[in-house]
Structure formats: structure tokens, C-alpha cells
Design a protein around this motif. Structure first.
Motif, PDB file in Angstrom:
ATOM      1  N   TYR A 383       0.819  -1.209   0.000  1.00  0.00           N
ATOM      2  CA  TYR A 383       0.000   0.000   0.000  1.00  0.00           C
ATOM      3  C   TYR A 383       0.856   1.264   0.000  1.00  0.00           C
ATOM      4  O   TYR A 383       1.931   1.305   0.598  1.00  0.00           O
ATOM      5  CB  TYR A 383      -0.900   0.036   1.237  1.00  0.00           C
ATOM      6  N   LEU A 384       0.310   2.287  -0.627  1.00  0.00           N
ATOM      7  CA  LEU A 384       0.895   3.620  -0.613  1.00  0.00           C
ATOM      8  C   LEU A 384       0.186   4.446   0.453  1.00  0.00           C
ATOM      9  O   LEU A 384      -1.054   4.488   0.498  1.00  0.00           O
ATOM     10  CB  LEU A 384       0.725   4.284  -1.983  1.00  0.00           C
ATOM     11  N   VAL A 385       0.937   5.104   1.329  1.00  0.00           N
ATOM     12  CA  VAL A 385       0.352   5.953   2.359  1.00  0.00           C
ATOM     13  C   VAL A 385      -0.186   7.229   1.716  1.00  0.00           C
ATOM     14  O   VAL A 385       0.558   7.964   1.060  1.00  0.00           O
ATOM     15  CB  VAL A 385       1.397   6.300   3.441  1.00  0.00           C
ATOM     16  N   THR A 386      -1.492   7.476   1.894  1.00  0.00           N
ATOM     17  CA  THR A 386      -2.133   8.670   1.342  1.00  0.00           C
ATOM     18  C   THR A 386      -3.081   9.251   2.391  1.00  0.00           C
ATOM     19  O   THR A 386      -3.380   8.612   3.401  1.00  0.00           O
ATOM     20  CB  THR A 386      -2.949   8.365   0.068  1.00  0.00           C
ATOM     21  N   ALA A 387      -3.593  10.450   2.112  1.00  0.00           N
ATOM     22  CA  ALA A 387      -4.518  11.103   3.038  1.00  0.00           C
ATOM     23  C   ALA A 387      -5.816  10.323   3.189  1.00  0.00           C
ATOM     24  O   ALA A 387      -6.528  10.466   4.194  1.00  0.00           O
ATOM     25  CB  ALA A 387      -4.818  12.523   2.559  1.00  0.00           C
ATOM     26  N   ALA A 388      -6.139   9.478   2.218  1.00  0.00           N
ATOM     27  CA  ALA A 388      -7.362   8.681   2.260  1.00  0.00           C
ATOM     28  C   ALA A 388      -7.127   7.280   2.824  1.00  0.00           C
ATOM     29  O   ALA A 388      -8.018   6.442   2.796  1.00  0.00           O
ATOM     30  CB  ALA A 388      -7.969   8.581   0.858  1.00  0.00           C
ATOM     31  N   GLY A 389      -5.929   7.019   3.321  1.00  0.00           N
ATOM     32  CA  GLY A 389      -5.582   5.672   3.775  1.00  0.00           C
ATOM     33  C   GLY A 389      -4.758   4.966   2.716  1.00  0.00           C
ATOM     34  O   GLY A 389      -4.408   5.532   1.675  1.00  0.00           O
ATOM     35  N   GLY A 390      -4.416   3.723   2.990  1.00  0.00           N
ATOM     36  CA  GLY A 390      -3.546   2.982   2.099  1.00  0.00           C
ATOM     37  C   GLY A 390      -4.153   2.746   0.728  1.00  0.00           C
ATOM     38  O   GLY A 390      -5.270   2.244   0.620  1.00  0.00           O
ATOM     39  N   GLU A 391      -3.410   3.108  -0.317  1.00  0.00           N
ATOM     40  CA  GLU A 391      -3.826   2.826  -1.695  1.00  0.00           C
ATOM     41  C   GLU A 391      -3.169   1.521  -2.139  1.00  0.00           C
ATOM     42  O   GLU A 391      -1.951   1.387  -2.141  1.00  0.00           O
ATOM     43  CB  GLU A 391      -3.396   3.958  -2.627  1.00  0.00           C
ATOM     44  N   LYS A 392      -3.984   0.573  -2.529  1.00  0.00           N
ATOM     45  CA  LYS A 392      -3.492  -0.756  -2.870  1.00  0.00           C
ATOM     46  C   LYS A 392      -2.698  -0.739  -4.168  1.00  0.00           C
ATOM     47  O   LYS A 392      -3.195  -0.303  -5.206  1.00  0.00           O
ATOM     48  CB  LYS A 392      -4.679  -1.716  -2.980  1.00  0.00           C
ATOM     49  N   LEU A 393      -1.469  -1.234  -4.110  1.00  0.00           N
ATOM     50  CA  LEU A 393      -0.595  -1.283  -5.278  1.00  0.00           C
ATOM     51  C   LEU A 393      -0.437  -2.698  -5.825  1.00  0.00           C
ATOM     52  O   LEU A 393       0.281  -2.895  -6.810  1.00  0.00           O
ATOM     53  CB  LEU A 393       0.783  -0.713  -4.928  1.00  0.00           C
TER      54      LEU A 393
END
Length: 403
Positions: A383-393
Motif C-alpha cells: 500500500y501507498l500511504v495517502t490522506a485517504a488511507g492505504g492505496e493498494k498497489l
């Protein structure tokens, strides 16, 4: 015949390397150091775009210097650094740096990656210098990825999905773990990845990953992860062993995929025919734990707090603690780990990590559960750390896949 660019792959852009050097220099200035000596392969690649025999000297101000024993020629082909100099031996270093007008009396080194013998050589070479450990600083810099790095990790995730999409067609009753691992290895190589994954903590390289059928997933392991495996023998406890695949047992596959040096990490569970109900129930709870942790992967969130909250709400409160994150002695005390040029980068989602997350950190979450008499179930995604929570990669279904 020589070429101006590598035969395959891409060069790291000059502006990317320059940004990394500047970030390190800010840290060196804060520590009142004259510069840093970088000798380990991963950090060498990070700051030069190539891996050679030699070292990098990053002064607190000015251009980085790449001093190369072998191959100087290849270093010039692959690195965008402008100051690349041949080096015959460490004894030359003080003279070279002095000729360049560079001070070297307060030096940063990554003690975590230095052998005692190498450190003694450095101490003898720079007899008047004071050394400071900058291992943590180097790890934190690498933890926050640039858009260039994130794009490479996204590509790794897409290629990774092609590997896992091909696995169901590989499965047949009676095949060994080693046979399946060999087929997966062939697939990753066909997509341009060697199958070797690198680790920071131990400096080790893992061949492919973990392929375990049924209770092999609970076999004792020296690995830093929760997944057990027997391997072909005690001399090679990797990939998988001679256990043959039966119907209805968990097929645990935990493998990384690397693209241009950057990794994604991923675990999926398969089964030939329906698995036991206990496996399905435990796997679903692992998915719930993953989602709880994923939703918290935001800038400013503290890994130790994420770990405690998820453990309290989903593991302890639901009586899930026994054999969670590994069966018996395989149990580990984290929910996830940073990933990038190595599988185990900073930060871990663990009780002792208090450094807040930052945007563009990349974290692999891997809640897993060992079941007596059944094996290991669970999931892992990057996951990528973003303001919306982890973005699945690492795209694809997370559910246990019945073939």
C-alpha cells in the motif's frame, strides 16, 4: 563493443539522484558532519543509480563523489553523477578527498551494513576522523518514495498480478511445493524479474519466496516473517519442499516481485476444492484486520498506535491471538513493513515504531493466522500511504481462491 546505455532496463534520472543527495545533505548538516561514506549495495544504488565495487562520498555541500574500483567504466555508463573517479584502494581516499578540498574528520556511516573488518579499515584509513552512525537517517530518507519510485512500484504490482493470475492453471493434485515454486519462478522470469528479493536487516537475498501446502506453512522457520516452509533440505530451506498437494488444504504463496529494483510483496491463499470452514473463517478475519490497518495508513499516523488499536479490536477482543502472525515460535510482532529497494524497509507497523507515517511511504500489510492441523492462511498487499488511507498497489482479489 560498448554501449552508451545498459542493454536492458532504464537509467535512474539525474534529477532523481540529485534530490536524494540533497535530502541526505540536509541530514548531514543537522548532525554537523563533513559527509557520509556509503558502501552497501542498496544505498549505493539509491545515490548513484548503479551497484559497483567502491563507495560514495556525499559531502555536506556540493556534488557527491563516486569512487569505483570495479567497474569504473560501467559506473560511468549507468550513473548520472558527474564526479566518478577510479579507486585503487581505500588508502587513496584521504588524499583524493583532500585534493578535492573536502573535509573528512566527522563522517557518517551506516553501521548496520558494515562488517567489523570493513569498519576497522575505514577507521585506519581516516585515523583522525570521528564516525557517526547514520543508518536510521538513510532508512528514513528511503522510506519516503518519490513519484518516480511510486511509478516503478505500481508497475511491479501490475506485473505481480500477472504472476498470481497464472497460478490456478499451474495447480494439480500430487505436485510438490518445489514444482509449483519452479513454475512460479519461470513465470516471474518471463516477466523480467530474477526472483531474488533483498533484505535490509540481514543483508540476505531470498530466492522467490514461500510456497507451502497445508501444515508446511506452520513448519518452524528462521525467516523474519510468519510463513513457515520446509524447503528441499536444511541446506536450502527456501521456495518449497517435497510435500505433495492434496485437496482442500491451504496453498500459501508469499512472493515478492521486483521491477527496476523496486519490490511489491504479496500473499494469496489457494485451494484445490473447498478448504475447511475454519480456514475460511480465519482468512476472513485476516481480511478484516488488513482493512482496519489499511484505513489507518495516513500521513501523521503512528505505526505503534495502529498496531495497538488493530490488535486490541480485532486480535485480542476476538480471541484470535494464538498463532496469529505465525504458528507457535514462528509468531512475529508486527502487522506490516516498509518496502522499496528491499522487502523489509522502514517503517514497520509494530509496537516499538513511533515515527509518524508520511505521504508516499509504501507499506506491506500481512495479517496471517496459523491453524493447527490445517496450515497458514491470510493475505498480504502493498500500500501507498495517502490522506485517504492505504492505496493498494497489488491488485487482485484478496479472498481465498478455490480452484
Amino acid at each position: 563493443m560498448h554501449t552508451d546505455v545498459p542493454l536492458s532496463g532504464q537509467l535512474v534520472p539525474a534529477e532523481e539522484i540529485a534530490r536524494r543527495v540533497v535530502r541526505l545533505q540536509h541530514g548531514l548538516e543537522e548532525k554537523s558532519l563533513d559527509g557520509a561514506l556509503i558502501l552497501d549495495p542498496l544505498n549505493m544504488y539509491y545515490y548513484t543509480g548503479t551497484i559497483q565495487q567502491g563507495l560514495v562520498f556525499v559531502p555536506t555541500a556540493g556534488e557527491a563523489i563516486f569512487l569505483v574500483r570495479r567497474s569504473y567504466e560501467r559506473a560511468r555508463l549507468e550513473s548520472p553523477l558527474l564526479k566518478i573517479l577510479p579507486l585503487k584502494g581505500f588508502s587513496q581516499l584521504p588524499v583524493i578527498l583532500a585534493d578535492l578540498g573536502l573535509a573528512a574528520t566527522a563522517l557518517g556511516v551506516a553501521e548496520a551494513h558494515l562488517s567489523v573488518a570493513l569498519f576497522r579499515t575505514l577507521a585506519k584509513t581516516f585515523a583522525q576522523a570521528v564516525f557517526t552512525d547514520i543508518s536510521d537517517s538513510l532508512s528514513l530518507i528511503r522510506a519516503v518514495k518519490s513519484e518516480y519510485e511510486v511509478d516503478l512500484i505500481r508497475t511491479a504490482g501490475l506485473l505481480h498480478q500477472q504472476v498470481y493470475d497464472a497460478i490456478p492453471a499451474m495447480l494439480r493434485p500430487g505436485m510438490t511445493e518445489w514444482e509449483l515454486g519452479s513454475k512460479i519462478q519461470q513465470q516471474v522470469m518471463a516477466l523480467g524479474y530474477s526472483g531474488i528479493t533483498r533484505f535490509v536487516a540481514s543483508g540476505a537475498e531470498l530466492f522467490l519466496g514461500v510456497v507451502s501446502f497445508g501444515e508446511s506453512g506452520n513448519y518452524p522457520t528462521a525467516s523474519v516473517g510468519p510463513g513457515g516452509q520446509m524447503g528441499l533440505s536444511p541446506a536450502f530451506p527456501l521456495v518449497g519442499g517435497r510435500r505433495r498437494l492434496g485437496r482442500g488444504e491451504p496453498i500459501f504463496i508469499d512472493a515478492g516481485f521486483g521491477y527496476e529494483g523496486y519490490f511489491t510483496d504479496k500473499t494469496r491463499i489457494f485451494s484445490l476444492g473447498p478448504p475447511p470452514a475454519a480456514a475460511l473463517a480465519a482468512h476472513q478475519l485476516c481480511l478484516d484486520i488488513q482493512e482496519a490497518a489499511r484505513s489507518r495508513l495516513k500521513p501523521g499516523a503512528v505505526p505503534s498506535q495502529i498496531y495497538r488499536e488493530v490488535q486490541d479490536e480485532f486480535v485480542f477482543a476476538r480471541g484470535f491471538a494464538e498463532h496469529f502472525m505465525g504458528f507457535g515460535s514462528n509468531q512475529v510482532s508486527f502487522l506490516g513493513h516498509g518496502i522499496g529497494l528491499a522487502i523489509d524497509e522502514f517503517p514497520a507497523i509494530a509496537g516499538k515504531i513511533h515515527t509518524p507515517l508520511e505521504a508516499n511511504m509504501v507499506i506491506a500489510l500481512e495479517p496471517k493466522k496459523g491453524l493447527a492441523g490445517i496450515g497458514l492462511v491470510g493475505v498480504e498487499n502493498t500500500y501507498l500511504v495517502t490522506a485517504a488511507g492505504g492505496e493498494k498497489l497489488t491488485p487482485g482479489t484478496d479472498h481465498l481462491i478455490v480452484v
